[in-house]
Scaffold this motif. Structure first.
Motif, short mmCIF file in Angstrom:
data_model
loop_
_atom_site.label_atom_id
_atom_site.label_comp_id
_atom_site.label_asym_id
_atom_site.label_seq_id
_atom_site.Cartn_x
_atom_site.Cartn_y
_atom_site.Cartn_z
N SER A 125 4.41 -1.85 4.95
CA SER A 125 4.82 -0.91 3.90
C SER A 125 4.83 0.52 4.44
O SER A 125 4.18 0.85 5.43
N LEU A 126 5.53 1.40 3.71
CA LEU A 126 5.70 2.78 4.15
C LEU A 126 4.37 3.54 4.12
O LEU A 126 3.68 3.55 3.10
N GLY A 127 4.02 4.16 5.24
CA GLY A 127 2.80 4.95 5.31
C GLY A 127 1.53 4.15 5.17
O GLY A 127 0.48 4.71 4.80
N HIS A 128 1.59 2.86 5.45
CA HIS A 128 0.45 1.98 5.26
C HIS A 128 -0.79 2.47 6.02
O HIS A 128 -1.87 2.63 5.47
N ARG A 129 -0.64 2.75 7.30
CA ARG A 129 -1.79 3.13 8.14
C ARG A 129 -2.35 4.49 7.72
O ARG A 129 -3.56 4.69 7.67
N TRP A 130 -1.46 5.46 7.40
CA TRP A 130 -1.93 6.79 7.05
C TRP A 130 -2.69 6.79 5.73
O TRP A 130 -3.72 7.45 5.60
N PHE A 131 -2.19 6.06 4.76
CA PHE A 131 -2.89 5.96 3.48
C PHE A 131 -4.24 5.28 3.64
O PHE A 131 -5.24 5.66 3.02
N LEU A 132 -4.28 4.25 4.49
CA LEU A 132 -5.55 3.55 4.72
C LEU A 132 -6.57 4.47 5.39
O LEU A 132 -7.75 4.50 4.99
N MET A 133 -6.15 5.23 6.37
CA MET A 133 -7.05 6.17 7.04
C MET A 133 -7.53 7.25 6.07
O MET A 133 -8.69 7.69 6.12
N LEU A 134 -6.64 7.70 5.19
CA LEU A 134 -7.01 8.72 4.21
C LEU A 134 -8.07 8.19 3.26
O LEU A 134 -9.04 8.89 2.93
N LEU A 135 -7.92 6.95 2.81
CA LEU A 135 -8.92 6.36 1.93
C LEU A 135 -10.26 6.18 2.64
O LEU A 135 -11.32 6.45 2.07
N LEU A 136 -10.20 5.72 3.88
CA LEU A 136 -11.44 5.54 4.63
C LEU A 136 -12.17 6.85 4.85
O LEU A 136 -13.41 6.90 4.85
#
Length: 311
Positions: A125-136
């Protein structure tokens, strides 16, 4: 080489323990006795304080005074403390506030968490990794109490019930557990649904969520218990006494800050023990969680372990 099959031991229709692996030894009698003793002591350590709280809340002032405080052996039963708490009006209003905040907050938190977790579980999905890092990152770094309060105040949420929900609406840990569970669902099942023309909303609603009932039940309980037990947000964001949830009113009663008129009269005239009121307050705060937990208990092992290991 012939295959060896193991037949279940016992009469048909009767539950029998699964066979032990060949490398695991049979437990000794001393080991079984030790486990039983440890479990018994642990259960006693948990249930005995609860027994004291419940029994003391159901005793008269004379019995409590004779015992010198907490009562272990009951001498009769009286519901005076509960009757006075529930007929004062203040506790009933606070209970309705807590119930409304719990139901609304848990529904909102689950909606946001499920949508976020499903989006993050789709690796492409779009921006999957960046959103995950932001949440972490939010799990390790926080703005602090003062910036959070200033933000809530700037949004105009003070003295509103939204201040009890929005600041703590989402738990990143719960999102990660849901994401791990969603990633464990067979990709072939989702691909076949896409071939049949199903979109993401339909896949989430008709395939993913029915297969995730265990983890959804556990996370819902976590959110509900969190909202029901929360008191800090109300203490800093609310100033109106009529808007206070049950936990804050209970704290005021225990600390003797504010009492309903009828309850204060009963205590001041010696007709009701303040200790019985405090114990009744504790029982009322624990009762909803104690009633709800057994219905979700069977989902804990499957929901939490599978959600934490998969993915």
């Amino acid at each position: 080489m012939t295959a060896v099959t193991c037949e279940p031991v016992g009469k048909p229709g009767r539950w029998t323990a699964p066979p032990r692996p060949s490398w695991e030894e049979e437990p000794s009698k001393a080991g079984l006795a030790g486990k039983g003793l440890i479990l018994t002591l642990a259960a006693f350590a948990i249930l005995f304080p609860l027994w004291i709280v419940v029994v003391t809340s159901l005793q008269s002032k004379k019995t409590i005074d004779a015992a010198g405080g907490l009562v272990v052996v009951p001498r009769g039963v009286t519901f005076v403390a509960y009757r006075e708490l529930l007929t004062g009006g203040q506790v009933q209003r606070a209970a309705l506030v807590s119930l409304g905040v719990t139901l609304t907050g848990a529904l909102f938190s689950m909606t946001v968490s499920v949508l976020c977790a499903y989006g993050l579980s789709r690796v492409g999905s779009l921006g999957h990794r960046w959103f995950l890092m932001l949440l972490l990152a939010t799990m390790f770094f926080g703005a602090g109490l003062i910036p959070t309060y200033l933000l809530v105040q700037a949004l105009g949420l003070t003295d509103s019930y939204l201040a009890l929900i929005l600041p703590s609406a989402v738990s990143v840990f719960n999102i990660l557990v849901l994401r791990a569970f969603f990633m464990g669902i067979s990709p072939e099942l989702i691909d076949s649904a896409r071939i049949d023309g199903a979109g993401d909303w339909r896949i989430l609603w008709q395939i993913v969520m029915p297969l995730s009932r265990a983890v959804l039940a556990v996370i819902s309980l976590f959110y509900a218990v969190g909202y029901w037990s929360a008191w800090f947000n109300a203490s800093i964001y609310l100033t109106e006494q009529d808007m206070m949830p049950l936990q804050n009113v209970m704290i005021q009663l225990v600390q003797k800050q504010e009492r309903p008129v009828g309850l204060a009269t009963q205590i001041n005239t010696g007709q009701l023990s303040p200790l019985a009121v405090q114990m009744a307050v504790m029982v009322m705060a624990l009762l909803p969680v104690a009633v709800l937990s057994p219905f979700v208990q069977r989902h804990f092992k499957k929901g939490m372990l599978t959600g934490a290991v998969k993915g």
